[in-house]
Write an enzyme that holds these catalytic residues in place. Structure first.
Site, PDB file in Angstrom:
ATOM      1  N   SER A 242       0.524  52.642  40.230  1.00 45.97           N
ATOM      2  CA  SER A 242       1.100  53.695  39.396  1.00 45.97           C
ATOM      3  C   SER A 242       0.679  53.516  37.933  1.00 45.97           C
ATOM      4  O   SER A 242      -0.510  53.467  37.639  1.00 45.97           O
ATOM      5  CB  SER A 242       2.617  53.724  39.564  1.00 45.97           C
ATOM      6  OG  SER A 242       3.166  54.887  38.989  1.00 45.97           O
ATOM      7  N   ASP A 345       1.887  63.145  47.000  1.00 44.41           N
ATOM      8  CA  ASP A 345       1.973  62.674  45.618  1.00 44.41           C
ATOM      9  C   ASP A 345       1.271  63.673  44.714  1.00 44.41           C
ATOM     10  O   ASP A 345       0.079  63.963  44.895  1.00 44.41           O
ATOM     11  CB  ASP A 345       1.313  61.289  45.509  1.00 44.41           C
ATOM     12  CG  ASP A 345       1.378  60.707  44.105  1.00 44.41           C
ATOM     13  OD1 ASP A 345       2.057  61.298  43.233  1.00 44.41           O
ATOM     14  OD2 ASP A 345       0.756  59.659  43.873  1.00 44.41           O
ATOM     15  N   HIS A 375       4.296  58.668  46.635  1.00 43.49           N
ATOM     16  CA  HIS A 375       3.925  57.822  45.514  1.00 43.49           C
ATOM     17  C   HIS A 375       4.620  56.458  45.628  1.00 43.49           C
ATOM     18  O   HIS A 375       5.804  56.374  45.919  1.00 43.49           O
ATOM     19  CB  HIS A 375       4.326  58.512  44.206  1.00 43.49           C
ATOM     20  CG  HIS A 375       3.807  57.830  42.978  1.00 43.49           C
ATOM     21  ND1 HIS A 375       2.497  57.921  42.579  1.00 43.49           N
ATOM     22  CD2 HIS A 375       4.430  57.037  42.067  1.00 43.49           C
ATOM     23  CE1 HIS A 375       2.324  57.230  41.470  1.00 43.49           C
ATOM     24  NE2 HIS A 375       3.490  56.672  41.136  1.00 43.49           N
TER      25      HIS A 375
END
Length: 413
Positions: A242, A345, A375
């Site tokens: 991320s 995502d 995600h």
């Protein structure tokens, strides 16, 4: 589609996340009005579930860990994950060796309370420098979820993992997290040089293993024994999840630009797991999946407002959008880059586009696209034990071993 349990947990997760982000925004506004910046910063929030370090191989997975605070001027820290090699446990505790002029081979963690003999058992391992997720404002290198993830990566890759505890926003806004990543790379290079000096001078492993330097911030610089004995920094991989992928990519860019600044550290590859990229012109997935699971676009925008200085807030900021031309080194000089994306995502399209740009200039840049995933599906606490998370770690290991194998690139993906 994700399971019902994942959907329900996502709803709960979003409610908690929204509350936390709004609280941080309020505290950030107070801090700004009072003009009280925090240069030291924090790397872990009080409500974060953490896992203690365990400097022995006695844990269930055979991975030893230790924490090191590497910067006296900030809260920057690291956690080292050292996987257990194949060896025979001594039948009795080994007594401390006398210093005999031989190069120090390194402290080895104990197994069930039995200390290993260091001489002759110094296996060199590639190093994976890992940056956690959390939208730059949450998460930690010592969180329970990150500890579990790094242990898994250390085992499947047979590598030493160094999880970076970079400073969080809004206490430490951009470029603090990026600077911390570079400081870790610089510290690793310094450690390698110190270990070489110690080996040349035949220093022992205790207090004798210190190399005094009046210009050092601490007054003395000590060799970190696990790194000295087992880290091969010429085989260094950057891995980020991320927002951690943003940090990893920035560090890779700077490593390319700097030339030999970080030697003997050599970044041979990077892994970007569902990178936290965004831009002013929305992609198809940003429109179609804006309200996707766990981290929707609206709350992610709050994270960017907390991370970027108010005067610099721009969705095409260098930290946010790697596809704006004319920034950083030419893409053809970037290291091989594996990108992991999830089907549900909203950030997926920009990550894929970045990978495509790398392939256009002949950089090895495959994409792993996982179906029915969200995600942070391979690093979020609730999802760590799912088959997709395990498969992702194993797939990463297959690709990474092309670049960290000491026998050459005999493995293919």
């Amino acid at each position: 589609m994700p399971s019902v349990a994942v959907k329900l947990y996502s709803v709960f997760f979003k409610l908690v996340l929204k509350h936390r982000l709004q609280s941080l925004l309020q505290s950030s506004s107070v801090q700004t009005s009072e003009n009280k910046p925090d240069p030291f910063g924090i790397t872990c929030r009080a409500d974060e579930s953490t896992a203690p370090a365990n400097p022995s191989f006695s844990s269930a997975d055979g991975v030893a860990t230790k924490d090191i605070h590497i910067d006296p001027l900030s809260s920057l820290s690291i956690r080292i994950f050292l996987p257990s090699p194949n060896f025979t446990v001594p039948s009795a505790p080994v007594q401390k060796q006398e210093q005999n002029g031989e190069a120090y081979q390194g402290y080895r963690p104990s197994i069930n309370g039995v200390r290993r003999q260091s001489k002759g058992n110094s296996k060199k391992l590639p190093v994976i420098v890992q940056f956690h997720g959390g939208g730059f404002v949450m998460g930690s290198n010592i969180s329970s979820a990150n500890d579990f993830f790094c242990r898994r990566i250390a085992k499947v890759c047979d590598a030493m993992v160094i999880a970076v505890g970079y400073r969080l926003a809004p206490e430490s806004r951009y470029p603090a997290a990026f600077d911390d990543g570079l400081k870790v790379l610089s510290w690793l290079g310094k450690q390698s040089n110190l270990a070489s000096i110690a080996s040349t001078k035949g220093l022992g492993g205790g207090a004798e293993g210190r190399i005094f330097n009046g210009n050092d911030t601490f007054g003395s610089a000590s060799v970190e024994p696990w790194l000295a004995a087992h880290a091969d920094l010429s085989r260094c991989v950057l891995l980020g999840a991320s927002c951690g992928a943003n940090v990893a990519n920035h560090v890779a860019c700077r490593a390319v630009e700097s030339g030999k600044q970080f030697e003997p550290v050599k970044v041979v590859a990077q892994v970007l797991m569902y990178p936290f990229f965004i831009g002013s012109v929305p992609t198809h997935s940003e429109l179609r999946l804006a309200n996707s699971y766990f981290y929707d676009k609206a709350m992610s925008l709050l994270s960017w407002k907390l991370f970027l200085p108010e005067k610099e807030f721009d969705l095409d900021h260098p930290a946010a959008n790697p596809l704006v031309p004319g920034r950083g080194p030419p893409l053809k000089h970037m290291p091989p880059t594996l990108t992991v994306v999830a089907e549900h995502d909203w950030m997926r399209d920009r990550a894929i586009a970045y990978s495509e740009e790398l392939r256009k200039v002949n950089v090895d840049a495959p994409v792993l696209d996982y179906k029915d995933t969200v995600h942070e599906f391979a690093s979020l606490d609730m999802l760590l034990r799912t088959p997709q998370a395990q498969a992702c770690a194993e797939d990463i290991a297959i690709w990474v071993k092309k670049y960290i194998s000491i026998r050459g690139h005999e493995l293919s993906y």
